[in-house]
Write a protein that holds these residues in place. Structure first.
Motif, PDB file in Angstrom:
ATOM      1  N   PRO A 122       0.839  -1.212   0.000  1.00 30.16           N
ATOM      2  CA  PRO A 122       0.000   0.000   0.000  1.00 30.16           C
ATOM      3  C   PRO A 122       0.870   1.257   0.000  1.00 30.16           C
ATOM      4  N   SER A 123       0.227   2.397  -0.196  1.00 27.73           N
ATOM      5  CA  SER A 123       0.969   3.652  -0.265  1.00 27.73           C
ATOM      6  C   SER A 123       1.545   4.069   1.088  1.00 27.73           C
TER       7      SER A 123
ATOM      8  N   ILE B 140      11.176   4.127  -6.342  1.00 25.30           N
ATOM      9  CA  ILE B 140      10.651   4.439  -5.014  1.00 25.30           C
ATOM     10  C   ILE B 140      11.186   5.800  -4.566  1.00 25.30           C
ATOM     11  N   ASP B 141      10.290   6.735  -4.265  1.00 25.47           N
ATOM     12  CA  ASP B 141      10.667   8.025  -3.688  1.00 25.47           C
ATOM     13  C   ASP B 141      10.588   7.887  -2.170  1.00 25.47           C
ATOM     14  N   LEU B 142      11.734   8.027  -1.513  1.00 21.10           N
ATOM     15  CA  LEU B 142      11.792   7.775  -0.073  1.00 21.10           C
ATOM     16  C   LEU B 142      11.199   8.911   0.754  1.00 21.10           C
ATOM     17  N   GLU B 143      11.012  10.077   0.167  1.00 14.34           N
ATOM     18  CA  GLU B 143      10.633  11.257   0.940  1.00 14.34           C
ATOM     19  C   GLU B 143       9.146  11.588   0.886  1.00 14.34           C
ATOM     20  N   LEU B 144       8.427  11.088  -0.092  1.00 11.83           N
ATOM     21  CA  LEU B 144       7.029  11.472  -0.254  1.00 11.83           C
ATOM     22  C   LEU B 144       6.156  10.964   0.892  1.00 11.83           C
ATOM     23  N   PRO B 145       5.188  11.769   1.351  1.00 11.06           N
ATOM     24  CA  PRO B 145       4.215  11.264   2.338  1.00 11.06           C
ATOM     25  C   PRO B 145       3.228  10.315   1.682  1.00 11.06           C
ATOM     26  N   ALA B 146       2.472   9.634   2.512  1.00 14.94           N
ATOM     27  CA  ALA B 146       1.583   8.578   2.009  1.00 14.94           C
ATOM     28  C   ALA B 146       0.525   9.114   1.056  1.00 14.94           C
ATOM     29  N   HIS B 147      -0.009  10.313   1.308  1.00 14.52           N
ATOM     30  CA  HIS B 147      -1.112  10.819   0.487  1.00 14.52           C
ATOM     31  C   HIS B 147      -0.644  11.375  -0.851  1.00 14.52           C
ATOM     32  N   LYS B 148       0.665  11.412  -1.094  1.00 10.71           N
ATOM     33  CA  LYS B 148       1.181  11.926  -2.365  1.00 10.71           C
ATOM     34  C   LYS B 148       1.852  10.841  -3.200  1.00 10.71           C
TER      35      LYS B 148
ATOM     36  N   ARG C 281       5.490   5.511   5.847  1.00  7.40           N
ATOM     37  CA  ARG C 281       5.522   6.892   5.353  1.00  7.40           C
ATOM     38  C   ARG C 281       4.764   7.798   6.326  1.00  7.40           C
ATOM     39  N   TYR C 282       5.118   9.077   6.287  1.00  3.17           N
ATOM     40  CA  TYR C 282       4.374  10.045   7.088  1.00  3.17           C
ATOM     41  C   TYR C 282       2.983  10.237   6.494  1.00  3.17           C
TER      42      TYR C 282
ATOM     43  N   LEU D 114       0.927   3.296  12.725  1.00  3.94           N
ATOM     44  CA  LEU D 114       1.930   4.344  12.579  1.00  3.94           C
ATOM     45  C   LEU D 114       1.422   5.614  13.243  1.00  3.94           C
ATOM     46  N   PRO D 115       2.273   6.334  13.982  1.00  2.16           N
ATOM     47  CA  PRO D 115       1.825   7.573  14.641  1.00  2.16           C
ATOM     48  C   PRO D 115       1.539   8.683  13.629  1.00  2.16           C
ATOM     49  N   VAL D 116       0.524   9.500  13.931  1.00  2.32           N
ATOM     50  CA  VAL D 116       0.176  10.649  13.088  1.00  2.32           C
ATOM     51  C   VAL D 116       0.075  11.887  13.964  1.00  2.32           C
ATOM     52  N   GLY D 117       0.209  13.052  13.334  1.00  3.06           N
ATOM     53  CA  GLY D 117       0.098  14.306  14.069  1.00  3.06           C
ATOM     54  C   GLY D 117      -1.341  14.649  14.398  1.00  3.06           C
ATOM     55  N   ASP D 118      -1.505  15.567  15.356  1.00  9.52           N
ATOM     56  CA  ASP D 118      -2.839  16.012  15.775  1.00  9.52           C
ATOM     57  C   ASP D 118      -3.178  17.279  14.999  1.00  9.52           C
ATOM     58  N   GLY D 119      -4.051  17.146  13.999  1.00  9.62           N
ATOM     59  CA  GLY D 119      -4.407  18.283  13.159  1.00  9.62           C
ATOM     60  C   GLY D 119      -5.157  19.371  13.898  1.00  9.62           C
TER      61      GLY D 119
END
Length: 245
Positions: free
Chosen positions: A75-76, A102-110, A139-140, A209-214
């Motif tokens: 998955p992404s 594979i782009d190592l820097e892209l976040p999951a939604h991109k 991924r972030y 995976l941990p995510v930030g608090d929007g």
């Protein structure tokens, strides 16, 4: 002369029948291997850096003259590091081929998911037991606004694909279970593989995976701006008092 021609035709027909029977026997054997084999998946380590271990039991016994391929559908939300895989090549009992860069820097939604083809590196008959461990990285993800602190990324067990040069009539299998994939890790040609028939819906497994608090975005941005302004004012006052400029 006619007798000789008739004799040749009879021999050719007999050879063709024998070849068809031999081909059918090998295809039936391949089908039995696929039906009785199992694939399981488990994860180790925590956080963004995990190890995914696939365990394959091929029954009955050693597959003589057969090739094995594991097809992963990632998955992404995760990625594999090609440079890390290259450094592990000499220590692994498998080789991997990726279907895209594979782009190592892209976040999951991109980014989007990708495929990987894993070939056991043995040169003899396919072993009856395979254990393949692949390092993967999370991924972030976009921050959550509903109070969640983790997001789940679901990973399916790989597809088990088999092929043998002695089974050429793949019309015996349902078309949805015949897959075109690279013959070897060199990706120089494509072969037809037969996929294991799922006995039930594939059991996906998830990693958290941990995510930030929007919801704290405004507070964090406001606080960052305030601290930046205070620092600028303090620094400017210090420079004027010392006549640095």
């Amino acid at each position: 002369m006619y007798f000789q021609l008739f004799f040749v035709l009879v021999c050719l027909c007999k050879c063709n029948c024998l070849n068809k029977e031999d081909d059918q026997e090998h295809c039936d054997e391949l089908k039995r291997w696929l039906e009785s084999s199992t694939v399981s998946l488990e994860f180790s380590k925590k956080g963004f850096h995990r190890e995914v271990t696939a365990t394959v039991e091929l029954r009955p016994g050693t597959l003589s003259g057969a090739s094995v391929l594991l097809l992963y559908r990632w998955p992404s939300g995760v990625f594999v590091d090609p440079y890390q895989l290259a450094s592990l090549r000499d220590q692994s009992n498998w080789e991997i081929l990726l279907d895209s860069a594979i782009d190592l820097e892209l976040p999951a939604h991109k980014t989007s998911g990708f495929l990987s083809y894993v070939f056991p590196s043995n040169t003899g008959p396919a072993p009856s037991f395979l254990e393949i461990t692949i390092p993967v990285h999370g991924r972030y993800h976009e921050p959550a606004f509903a109070g969640e602190t983790f997001t789940s990324v679901h990973i399916e067990p790989p597809d088990l694909l088999l092929r043998t040069e002695k089974c050429t009539d793949l019309h015996r299998f349902e078309s949805r279970f015949v897959v075109d994939a690279p013959c070897t890790v060199s990706n120089s040609s494509t072969c037809s593989w037969v996929k294991k028939t799922p006995q039930q819906e594939p059991s996906t497994m998830g990693i958290l995976l941990p995510v930030g608090d929007g919801s704290a975005t405004k507070l964090i941005c406001g606080g960052t701006l305030l601290v930046t302004m205070i620092c600028c004012v303090t620094l400017s006052k210090y420079m004027l008092e010392r006549q640095i400029i």
